[in-house]
Enzyme design. Sequence first.
Site, PDB file in Angstrom:
ATOM      1  N   HIS A   1       0.850  -1.200   0.000  1.00 31.55           N
ATOM      2  CA  HIS A   1       0.000   0.000   0.000  1.00 31.55           C
ATOM      3  C   HIS A   1       0.897   1.267   0.000  1.00 31.55           C
ATOM      4  O   HIS A   1       0.716   2.162  -0.815  1.00 31.55           O
ATOM      5  CB  HIS A   1      -0.898  -0.043   1.245  1.00 31.55           C
ATOM      6  N   GLU A   2       1.872   1.254   0.900  1.00 26.94           N
ATOM      7  CA  GLU A   2       2.786   2.406   0.983  1.00 26.94           C
ATOM      8  C   GLU A   2       3.644   2.523  -0.276  1.00 26.94           C
ATOM      9  O   GLU A   2       3.979   3.622  -0.715  1.00 26.94           O
ATOM     10  CB  GLU A   2       3.693   2.294   2.213  1.00 26.94           C
TER      11      GLU A   2
ATOM     12  N   ASP B   1      -5.241   8.737   4.201  1.00 31.63           N
ATOM     13  CA  ASP B   1      -5.254   9.092   2.784  1.00 31.63           C
ATOM     14  C   ASP B   1      -6.510   9.881   2.426  1.00 31.63           C
ATOM     15  O   ASP B   1      -6.466  10.790   1.593  1.00 31.63           O
ATOM     16  CB  ASP B   1      -5.196   7.826   1.933  1.00 31.63           C
TER      17      ASP B   1
ATOM     18  N   HIS C   1       1.783   4.494  -2.845  1.00 34.68           N
ATOM     19  CA  HIS C   1       1.964   5.950  -2.655  1.00 34.68           C
ATOM     20  C   HIS C   1       3.334   6.367  -3.167  1.00 34.68           C
ATOM     21  O   HIS C   1       3.482   7.363  -3.876  1.00 34.68           O
ATOM     22  CB  HIS C   1       1.933   6.310  -1.162  1.00 34.68           C
TER      23      HIS C   1
HETATM   24 ZN   LIG Z   1      -2.141   5.197   2.511  1.00 39.23          ZN
END
Ligand SMILES: [Zn+2]
Length: 310
Positions: free
Chosen positions: A80-81, A181, A84
């Site tokens: 997930h990171e 987020d 980003h």
């Molecule tokens: Zn996030």
Amino acid sequence: MKSFRVGRLFGIPIELDLTFLLVLPLFAYVIGAQVGRWVGILNDVLGAGLDAGVLTATPAVSFGLGTVGALGLFLGVVLHELGHSLVARRYGVEISSIRLWIFGGIAQLAEMPEDWKKELYIALAGPAVSIALGGVSYAAFVALGGLGGTVGVALSFLLGYLALMNLALAGFNLLPGFPMDGGRVLRALLARDRPYARATQIAARVGQGFALLLGLFGLFGGGGLFLVAIAFFIYIGASSEAQQTMMRAAFEGVVVRDVMTPAEQVNTVARETSVADLVRRMFTERHTGYPVLENGRVVGLVTLEDAQSV
Ligand SMILES: [Zn+2]
């Protein structure tokens, strides 16, 4: 806080915070202890048809599942990171590391670009990865459905569990409060037609209000203390984001172009200009810095401080 570097993904260092190393076995234990409950959820939500008896037959099986489940969960957080980070890097933002700590993961960006589109895409990339992971896990869960034996049932359990948890992770991260987020998505959308500072203030207010509601739910609605801790964390995040913006707001919209001396008005000196002449010009022209030119090209910069050090 002490942290340990465990490797790199796409050149980005992955670091484990000390708090993460404490929370990982705890997660493994909690997941292991709740295997029976999760089998019920998976059977209800996904129609998994799993036999809880097989997975809770011995502590070795259930806590083995807990450990693999926790590792899978945190791998999901890292990816997930990474979502980003890779989008941010495409926009030229430097990422010093991805760090796992007690509340999950943080991609440490040098600075969030103040451009609503970039921020929007960077903020959405994480939840998009989580949703994709949830989808892939679910597809694998369906494809492998009906496998028998302890290993087959365990695999179904893990895939179903990771499908739901990654979707939950995406949903949780899209909650509209900094530093989630969703808070950044909200700010980016607000910043489309108002100054960035104003957009941040509104998004921070929404985040604070949301954190308050979450905290109250944690205290009185049966949400539990972990929820209160998260609410506190969101409240602090929203406040510090708003504060940083107040400081930036003073210079809102002011760029170097607005305060610089345009090229055609810049006073320059040559390499051969004597320091005495330079200092005399500094006094008469009231400038403390001059570009140094040679054949029309800038070859250096000389300031009052340089002249004083002679
Ligand atoms: Zn996030």
